[in-house]
Design a protein around this motif. Sequence first.
Motif, PDB file in Angstrom:
ATOM      1  N   VAL A  10       0.847  -1.203   0.000  1.00 20.84           N
ATOM      2  CA  VAL A  10       0.000   0.000   0.000  1.00 20.84           C
ATOM      3  C   VAL A  10       0.873   1.241   0.000  1.00 20.84           C
ATOM      4  CG1 VAL A  10      -1.687   1.346   1.332  1.00 20.84           C
ATOM      5  CG2 VAL A  10      -1.964  -1.132   1.109  1.00 20.84           C
ATOM      6  N   LYS A  27       1.108   4.120  -2.948  1.00 22.06           N
ATOM      7  CA  LYS A  27       0.386   5.281  -2.423  1.00 22.06           C
ATOM      8  C   LYS A  27       0.143   6.357  -3.477  1.00 22.06           C
ATOM      9  CE  LYS A  27       0.338   8.403   1.552  1.00 22.06           C
ATOM     10  NZ  LYS A  27       1.037   8.779   2.807  1.00 22.06           N
ATOM     11  N   TYR A  69      -6.612   5.493  -0.254  1.00 20.98           N
ATOM     12  CA  TYR A  69      -5.567   5.303   0.754  1.00 20.98           C
ATOM     13  C   TYR A  69      -6.140   5.467   2.158  1.00 20.98           C
ATOM     14  CZ  TYR A  69      -1.271   5.785   3.424  1.00 20.98           C
ATOM     15  OH  TYR A  69      -0.281   5.611   4.356  1.00 20.98           O
ATOM     16  N   ASN A 111      -6.243   2.704   5.121  1.00 18.43           N
ATOM     17  CA  ASN A 111      -5.611   3.045   6.388  1.00 18.43           C
ATOM     18  C   ASN A 111      -6.605   2.923   7.538  1.00 18.43           C
ATOM     19  OD1 ASN A 111      -4.333   5.110   8.484  1.00 18.43           O
ATOM     20  ND2 ASN A 111      -2.723   4.539   7.015  1.00 18.43           N
TER      21      ASN A 111
END
Length: 394
Positions: free
Chosen positions: A196, A200, A208, A212
């Motif tokens: 990830v 990004k 994202y 997260n």
Amino acid sequence: MKKTLMLITMLSALNVSQGFAENTKFITYDSAALEYNKDNLNNKAEALSTLIAKADKALKADIDPVTNKTLLPASGDPHDYFSFGPYWWPNPDTKDGLPYIRRDGEYNMATKTAATDKQRFIRFTKDVTNLGLAYYFTGKNDYASKAIDQLKAWFIDQETRMNPNLNHAQAIPGIVDGRGIGIIDSRLLIGVVDSVEILKAQLTSEQYTAINNWFKEFNTWLITSNNGFEEDNWHNNHGTWYDAQVVAFAIFTGDLDTAKKRLRVTQMRRIGTQFNMHGQQHAELERTKPWHYSNFNLQAYSLLGHYGDVVGIDVWNYEVDKHSLKKGYQYVAKYTIAPEEWDYKELKGFQASKAYTNMLYANKAYNDPIFSDAISELKKDKANQKNIQNLLFK
């Protein structure tokens, strides 16, 4: 291999430089080692060839989210991850096979079917990990696009996403609907968060943030749930891998206080109890596959040592009453050099190569020639020369 060498030549000639977010933070990977290897791929051609083969295979894989299973967990929710304990078998003394009985080290292949989630979860996590690394080293956008499609299916899309818990992991028919011990399954998500970060710049800010937030929720579940409490209190590889997950996901989500507190737990609760003064891990050595489990536990410590470097907690050199992590690595290194001296019974034979990644980490962490000697011995095995881990170390 020829295809890989041609790719290396082409990348060098074009000086390919794909965009990475300026605030990319590598969690498990050493950014300096990655950058060095990217600039010197000719020295890592065999490992790159292995990575590309795996990434190319991942490009062809179907998106297979958690909601595709045909058996449901006790919750009845297809979004809940569901797996069975791998070492549990039908009871031969009952008509319906219940309750299941345990046969340590003997894997029940019926637990690997697509009816539950473990195998699709393994494929997803390994594919995303390999696709992320392949994108980093080659700049091939197809790798990034496929990885992002996988991430959306598992963490973002409301129709297919996995709920951020493992309440129903490693269930045992006739005994329990899920166990804390099942948290060992989610250790593979550690490689996903590194991908990830690599991806990004290719993710939208909303994507994202969604990913997260999923890991924030999952880490909260790990820390506050009864299953998490159970796993935290195991004094073997399960406790160590619990620490590794909590720390990795805390670093990924920016919760450095939690990462530091958990690493202190690793120092004070794990090292002193799991290793004796000779570096032996008795909880792992008493298993039917003692070499595998000794190295499996050290794999978690290898990550925790690195995470300690990231946040300023020295795990590598922590010692209590002459019990230390370094002795644990030295004990294993000794038998990679002289495997004929290993005198523990192994259910499936002794495989020295299981120590390879741990020796790479130990060689970097400690100024002790036993680790470079162990690596030299292990590299006589062609498979270790091709190991993807070689791309992560100078």
